[in-house]
Design an enzyme around this catalytic site. Structure first.
Site, PDB file in Angstrom:
ATOM      1  N   ASP A 169       1.315   0.414   7.166  1.00 54.06           N
ATOM      2  CA  ASP A 169       0.263   0.472   6.140  1.00 54.06           C
ATOM      3  C   ASP A 169       0.267  -0.795   5.266  1.00 54.06           C
ATOM      4  O   ASP A 169       1.326  -1.213   4.777  1.00 54.06           O
ATOM      5  CB  ASP A 169       0.499   1.720   5.264  1.00 54.06           C
ATOM      6  CG  ASP A 169      -0.690   2.022   4.374  1.00 54.06           C
ATOM      7  OD1 ASP A 169      -1.037   1.162   3.535  1.00 54.06           O
ATOM      8  OD2 ASP A 169      -1.268   3.114   4.513  1.00 54.06           O
ATOM      9  N   CYS A 211      -0.288   8.655   3.758  1.00 52.55           N
ATOM     10  CA  CYS A 211      -0.117   7.944   5.033  1.00 52.55           C
ATOM     11  C   CYS A 211      -1.140   8.448   6.053  1.00 52.55           C
ATOM     12  O   CYS A 211      -1.187   9.642   6.355  1.00 52.55           O
ATOM     13  CB  CYS A 211       1.300   8.172   5.557  1.00 52.55           C
ATOM     14  SG  CYS A 211       1.623   7.358   7.136  1.00 52.55           S
ATOM     15  N   HIS A 253       5.628   6.916   2.932  1.00 54.55           N
ATOM     16  CA  HIS A 253       4.766   6.815   1.739  1.00 54.55           C
ATOM     17  C   HIS A 253       3.762   7.960   1.726  1.00 54.55           C
ATOM     18  O   HIS A 253       3.438   8.529   2.760  1.00 54.55           O
ATOM     19  CB  HIS A 253       4.056   5.463   1.703  1.00 54.55           C
ATOM     20  CG  HIS A 253       3.026   5.266   2.782  1.00 54.55           C
ATOM     21  ND1 HIS A 253       1.678   5.378   2.558  1.00 54.55           N
ATOM     22  CD2 HIS A 253       3.147   4.994   4.106  1.00 54.55           C
ATOM     23  CE1 HIS A 253       1.020   5.160   3.687  1.00 54.55           C
ATOM     24  NE2 HIS A 253       1.887   4.919   4.644  1.00 54.55           N
ATOM     25  N   ARG A 301      -0.543  -1.274   2.371  1.00 57.02           N
ATOM     26  CA  ARG A 301      -0.211  -1.093   0.952  1.00 57.02           C
ATOM     27  C   ARG A 301       1.290  -0.978   0.695  1.00 57.02           C
ATOM     28  O   ARG A 301       1.710  -0.785  -0.440  1.00 57.02           O
ATOM     29  CB  ARG A 301      -0.906   0.177   0.421  1.00 57.02           C
ATOM     30  CG  ARG A 301      -2.419   0.126   0.505  1.00 57.02           C
ATOM     31  CD  ARG A 301      -3.006   1.511   0.329  1.00 57.02           C
ATOM     32  NE  ARG A 301      -2.585   2.413   1.400  1.00 57.02           N
ATOM     33  CZ  ARG A 301      -2.887   3.710   1.460  1.00 57.02           C
ATOM     34  NH1 ARG A 301      -3.604   4.248   0.484  1.00 57.02           N
ATOM     35  NH2 ARG A 301      -2.488   4.457   2.464  1.00 57.02           N
ATOM     36  N   CYS A 321       6.320   1.970   7.104  1.00 54.77           N
ATOM     37  CA  CYS A 321       5.028   2.147   7.774  1.00 54.77           C
ATOM     38  C   CYS A 321       4.287   0.810   7.835  1.00 54.77           C
ATOM     39  O   CYS A 321       4.475  -0.061   6.985  1.00 54.77           O
ATOM     40  CB  CYS A 321       4.194   3.170   7.001  1.00 54.77           C
ATOM     41  SG  CYS A 321       2.611   3.546   7.813  1.00 54.77           S
TER      42      CYS A 321
END
Ligand code: ZN
Length: 225
Positions: free
Chosen positions: A44, A101, A98, A46, A42
């Site tokens: 993302d 999300c 994850h 993080r 992803c």
């Protein structure tokens, strides 16, 4: 939050530190890359691929998009897979979703988010096809985690049915596909036991992985007060 100028300063320090520890590091990487793995994750912030599995630059070929999807009509992702398999000869494709999300959450809720809804529609359809299962999990967090896992399992299936992977397996190339999920709350990656290879019974592996994910979500659900 660092500004771009801070990042450039960080970069100079990082390059200096790496060279100090290993003077030939950048010379080696400059000659060529020989990664063994393709990571599809992803976007993302993080979930940085190389950082969470603690490997240095040069080890993982990376593709990231919102909610780590592999869509058959997505020329970008399909080209990455083809280049990784046919040219770089990677041996593993790691699809890593994850928990927490926002793409998964957006796909699951009945609200408009703009253009991105087209991209997320594949996941909305997936969740609708598992509506009964998802409705059986009353706890919001467990249901959201199950959605992340169902997303990963679906992408593993999508990768296994690409022309690139089918052709690779047919010519005997060593290649396996793994489905993982990362927990942003504790930094740990969980193997969803949906690994596919040239000789695996894909349907059985996938339905077993869904059953495990469902069992886990329901048992966590029951342990909640
Ligand atoms: Zn995400």
């Amino acid at each position: 939050m660092p500004e771009p100028t801070d990042m450039l300063a960080n970069n100079r320090q990082w390059a200096h530190d790496v060279s100090s520890r290993d003077p030939d590091f950048f010379n080696r990487l400059a000659r060529q890359q020989t990664p063994d793995c393709l990571w599809i994750g992803c976007s993302d912030s993080r979930v940085p691929a190389t950082q969470i599995v603690d490997v240095p630059p040069g080890e993982i070929f990376v593709h990231r998009n919102i909610a780590n999807q592999v869509i058959h009509s997505d020329l970008n992702c399909q080209s990455v897979i083809q280049f990784a398999v046919d040219v770089l000869k990677i041996r593993h494709i790691l699809i890593c979703g994850h928990y927490g999300c926002s793409g998964i959450a957006a796909a699951a809720e009945n609200e408009r988010h703009g253009l991105v809804d087209h991209w997320l529609r594949h996941l909305t359809d997936l969740f609708e096809s598992h509506q009964e299962l998802l409705d059986s999990v009353a706890d919001d967090r467990s249901r959201s985690q199950l959605q992340s896992e169902l997303g990963v399992i679906k992408q593993v299936s999508n990768i296994a049915t690409t022309v690139t992977v089918r052709d690779a397996w047919q010519r005997g190339q060593e290649l396996s596909i793994h489905g993982w999920v990362y927990d942003v709350a504790d930094g740990l990656v969980k193997d969803l036991q949906v690994t596919l290879g040239p000789d695996s019974d894909d349907k059985a592996v996938i339905s077993n992985a869904i059953a495990i994910a469902a069992r886990t979500a329901r048992s966590e659900n029951q342990s909640c007060p």
